[in-house]
Design a protein around this motif. Structure first.
Motif, mmCIF file in Angstrom:
data_model
loop_
_atom_site.group_PDB
_atom_site.id
_atom_site.type_symbol
_atom_site.label_atom_id
_atom_site.label_comp_id
_atom_site.label_asym_id
_atom_site.label_seq_id
_atom_site.Cartn_x
_atom_site.Cartn_y
_atom_site.Cartn_z
ATOM 1 N N ALA A 21 0.819 -1.206 0.000
ATOM 2 C CA ALA A 21 0.000 0.000 0.000
ATOM 3 C C ALA A 21 0.852 1.255 0.000
ATOM 4 O O ALA A 21 0.425 2.305 -0.478
ATOM 5 C CB ALA A 21 -0.921 0.005 1.216
ATOM 6 N N GLU A 22 2.067 1.161 0.553
ATOM 7 C CA GLU A 22 2.890 2.366 0.613
ATOM 8 C C GLU A 22 3.323 2.833 -0.766
ATOM 9 O O GLU A 22 3.417 4.034 -1.012
ATOM 10 C CB GLU A 22 4.098 2.135 1.507
ATOM 11 C CG GLU A 22 3.670 2.261 2.939
ATOM 12 C CD GLU A 22 4.626 1.633 3.899
ATOM 13 O OE1 GLU A 22 5.696 1.177 3.471
ATOM 14 O OE2 GLU A 22 4.279 1.599 5.086
ATOM 15 N N LEU A 23 3.573 1.879 -1.667
ATOM 16 C CA LEU A 23 3.914 2.279 -3.036
ATOM 17 C C LEU A 23 2.741 3.044 -3.631
ATOM 18 O O LEU A 23 2.905 4.090 -4.270
ATOM 19 C CB LEU A 23 4.218 1.045 -3.886
ATOM 20 C CG LEU A 23 4.443 1.294 -5.363
ATOM 21 C CD1 LEU A 23 5.651 2.175 -5.571
ATOM 22 C CD2 LEU A 23 4.641 -0.020 -6.106
ATOM 23 N N PHE A 24 1.549 2.548 -3.380
ATOM 24 C CA PHE A 24 0.329 3.168 -3.868
ATOM 25 C C PHE A 24 0.158 4.565 -3.278
ATOM 26 O O PHE A 24 -0.102 5.533 -3.984
ATOM 27 C CB PHE A 24 -0.840 2.265 -3.476
ATOM 28 C CG PHE A 24 -2.171 2.705 -3.987
ATOM 29 C CD1 PHE A 24 -3.142 3.175 -3.120
ATOM 30 C CD2 PHE A 24 -2.469 2.620 -5.333
ATOM 31 C CE1 PHE A 24 -4.379 3.570 -3.583
ATOM 32 C CE2 PHE A 24 -3.711 3.005 -5.812
ATOM 33 C CZ PHE A 24 -4.668 3.484 -4.934
ATOM 34 N N THR A 27 2.859 6.929 -4.648
ATOM 35 C CA THR A 27 2.605 7.285 -6.049
ATOM 36 C C THR A 27 1.460 8.272 -6.136
ATOM 37 O O THR A 27 1.504 9.239 -6.908
ATOM 38 C CB THR A 27 2.262 6.030 -6.865
ATOM 39 O OG1 THR A 27 3.291 5.078 -6.681
ATOM 40 C CG2 THR A 27 2.117 6.356 -8.334
ATOM 41 N N GLN B 23 0.234 -3.283 5.009
ATOM 42 C CA GLN B 23 -1.050 -3.122 4.358
ATOM 43 C C GLN B 23 -0.898 -3.234 2.845
ATOM 44 O O GLN B 23 0.141 -2.839 2.304
ATOM 45 C CB GLN B 23 -1.628 -1.746 4.699
ATOM 46 C CG GLN B 23 -3.118 -1.762 4.627
ATOM 47 C CD GLN B 23 -3.716 -0.384 4.736
ATOM 48 O OE1 GLN B 23 -3.029 0.570 5.070
ATOM 49 N NE2 GLN B 23 -4.982 -0.283 4.450
ATOM 50 N N VAL B 25 -2.799 -3.077 -1.234
ATOM 51 C CA VAL B 25 -3.935 -2.734 -2.090
ATOM 52 C C VAL B 25 -3.813 -3.638 -3.312
ATOM 53 O O VAL B 25 -2.782 -4.250 -3.531
ATOM 54 C CB VAL B 25 -3.919 -1.255 -2.550
ATOM 55 C CG1 VAL B 25 -4.042 -0.337 -1.379
ATOM 56 C CG2 VAL B 25 -2.686 -0.944 -3.355
ATOM 57 N N PHE B 30 -3.260 -0.060 -8.249
ATOM 58 C CA PHE B 30 -2.014 0.627 -8.531
ATOM 59 C C PHE B 30 -1.825 0.818 -10.030
ATOM 60 O O PHE B 30 -1.415 1.888 -10.481
ATOM 61 C CB PHE B 30 -0.820 -0.134 -7.950
ATOM 62 C CG PHE B 30 0.487 0.493 -8.328
ATOM 63 C CD1 PHE B 30 1.284 -0.071 -9.307
ATOM 64 C CD2 PHE B 30 0.880 1.687 -7.749
ATOM 65 C CE1 PHE B 30 2.467 0.536 -9.692
ATOM 66 C CE2 PHE B 30 2.064 2.311 -8.133
ATOM 67 C CZ PHE B 30 2.857 1.727 -9.112
ATOM 68 N N VAL B 62 9.015 9.930 -4.610
ATOM 69 C CA VAL B 62 8.710 8.677 -3.927
ATOM 70 C C VAL B 62 9.979 8.102 -3.302
ATOM 71 O O VAL B 62 9.991 7.666 -2.151
ATOM 72 C CB VAL B 62 8.101 7.655 -4.918
ATOM 73 C CG1 VAL B 62 7.897 6.312 -4.255
ATOM 74 C CG2 VAL B 62 6.789 8.179 -5.462
ATOM 75 N N LEU B 98 8.820 -2.248 -1.986
ATOM 76 C CA LEU B 98 7.947 -1.656 -2.989
ATOM 77 C C LEU B 98 7.325 -2.686 -3.918
ATOM 78 O O LEU B 98 6.172 -2.569 -4.280
ATOM 79 C CB LEU B 98 8.723 -0.645 -3.840
ATOM 80 C CG LEU B 98 9.169 0.625 -3.128
ATOM 81 C CD1 LEU B 98 9.873 1.536 -4.102
ATOM 82 C CD2 LEU B 98 8.000 1.342 -2.496
#
Lengths: 203, 218
Positions: A21-24, A27, B23, B25, B30, B62, B98
């Motif tokens: 989720a952190e990449l999401f 971004t 967590q 998603v 994405f 990022v 990541l």
């Protein structure tokens, strides 16, 4: 062959491929930052985020319908439930298992949303998100107080519902980044669009 | 049923405890977001070089934050100060957090001393992207190159990082290589970033004498 019932959001989420989720989150943050730098006006950024969400929603709905096996929602009330979550165990008082918006949030973002505040006609409801992966690590500076940081979500819902023939208006009622205690979106059905066919009947 | 208890409100985002980073998603969420990012940028530029630069800049932001987050959360506030250390940090830790796996390979360039390459069979961001023929060598991996540049730059190792497609025999889709070319100052035997910090600490009249005798001009 008996039709397969709708799958719960958790079950679908467990089966799709997932990313951190952190990449999401990061971004998304980079996207908002780019928009703020280019457009400068907070209102413009809100509109652009909504537009981006709309573009996402019109595509996302296909995947959602394919993976979640929900039957055609008879009316707006069922739709909202389906977008939010399946409440099997809790025995939701007015809806059976079909759950649309709730399943959607669970399946894409991995979070549980709840649907409340139905108005008398059944044309408007609130979707409440307790926890939102888009806003981890985020704080709004004073210069951006008018920004609806998660506006992409309202675009996604609007886009997705439009593809299933429901024209809606989605607005933010509560936003944690602005000091409230949860995220609340109001989804209002404006019009049920007639199903459009790409061919003429008399040909 | 709305949540059992109200979530605790923090007046300041800095007081909120950091999540464990577990967590998730869905990949499609994405992928949709990334595709919107690329599409938006396409409307803002006239040529491919600029599009790559913008994606890289997004990735840079990022990367800088990922470095801070990982150093604080996973490395106990310690950061690598050596070249190989930071490269292996990027290749394993950053990639694992990541993208869910370590990068396929980390190689040193044979032609130039200052070049290193991280290769990946299929970059996560490129999975649902196809490049039309008229865009030539454009690679959305520029976003990932930006992330790597952000991490390296914030760690004190300035570099030019680019993403390239490398066709592989027997494979339909080409492999992606992130090429890292370090700036000159990184390859000197001592790290001037550290020396510069020492000079800042020693900035007093008596200290000036010491630094002068060591040969650094103030």
């Amino acid at each position: 062959m008996a039709p397969v019932g709708p799958r719960s959001g958790d079950a679908i989420f467990a089966n799709v491929e997932r990313v951190n989720a952190e990449l999401f989150t990061l971004t998304y943050g980079a996207t908002v930052r780019q928009l703020l730098t280019d457009l400068e006006e907070v209102e413009e950024v809100n509109k652009q985020l909504d537009q981006m969400g709309y573009n996402m929603g019109i595509r996302l709905i296909d995947e959602f319908l394919a993976k979640s096996n929900v039957s055609r929602c008879v009316d707006f009330k069922e739709t909202a439930e389906v977008i939010a979550k399946v409440t099997h165990k809790l025995g939701s008082p007015f809806r059976p298992d079909n759950a649309s918006v709730q399943v959607g949030f669970k399946m894409f973002l991995g979070v549980t949303a709840s649907v409340t505040n139905w108005d008398v006609d059944g044309t408007s409801c609130s979707i409440i998100l307790e926890d939102n992966p888009l806003v981890d690590f985020v704080e709004l500076p004073d210069t951006c107080q008018g920004l609806y940081y998660c506006n992409i979500l309202s675009g996604v819902i609007r886009g997705a519902l439009e593809m299933v023939s429901m024209k809606t208006e989605v607005t933010w009622i509560r936003d944690v980044l602005r000091g409230d205690d949860a995220y609340e979106l109001q989804v209002k059905l404006v019009k049920q669009l007639p199903e459009e066919y790409p061919y003429k009947d008399d040909e | 049923m709305i949540g059992v208890g109200k979530i605790k409100q923090y007046s300041n985002v800095l007081d909120k405890p950091l999540s464990k980073g577990k967590q998730e998603v869905s990949l499609s969420a994405f992928a949709f977001l990334f595709s919107e990012l690329v599409q938006y940028n396409q409307t803002q530029v006239d040529n491919i070089a600029e599009l790559e630069r913008r994606l890289e800049d997004a990735g840079y932001a990022v990367g800088a934050r990922v470095l801070e987050l990982l150093c604080h959360r996973d490395k106990g506030n310690r950061r690598e100060t050596r070249l190989l250390g930071i490269l292996s940090f990027v290749h394993s830790t950053v990639w694992k957090v990541l993208f869910g796996k370590v990068a396929d390979s980390l190689e040193k360039g044979t032609e130039h001393e200052d070049e290193y390459m991280i290769s990946e069979k299929e970059l996560l961001v490129n999975r649902f992207i196809s490049i039309p023929k008229d865009m030539g060598t454009f690679n959305c991996g520029a976003f990932v190159a930006g992330i790597v540049r952000g991490v390296l730059d914030s760690a004190g190792f300035p570099a030019v990082v680019t993403a390239h497609f490398v066709p592989v025999e027997g494979q339909q889709r080409p492999r992606t290589t992130i090429l890292i070319k370090f700036a000159e100052e990184v390859l000197l035997t001592f790290n001037p970033f550290i020396i510069a910090n020492c000079i800042l600490i020693l900035d007093s009249p008596s200290a000036k004498g010491i630094t002068h005798s060591l040969g650094f001009m103030s």
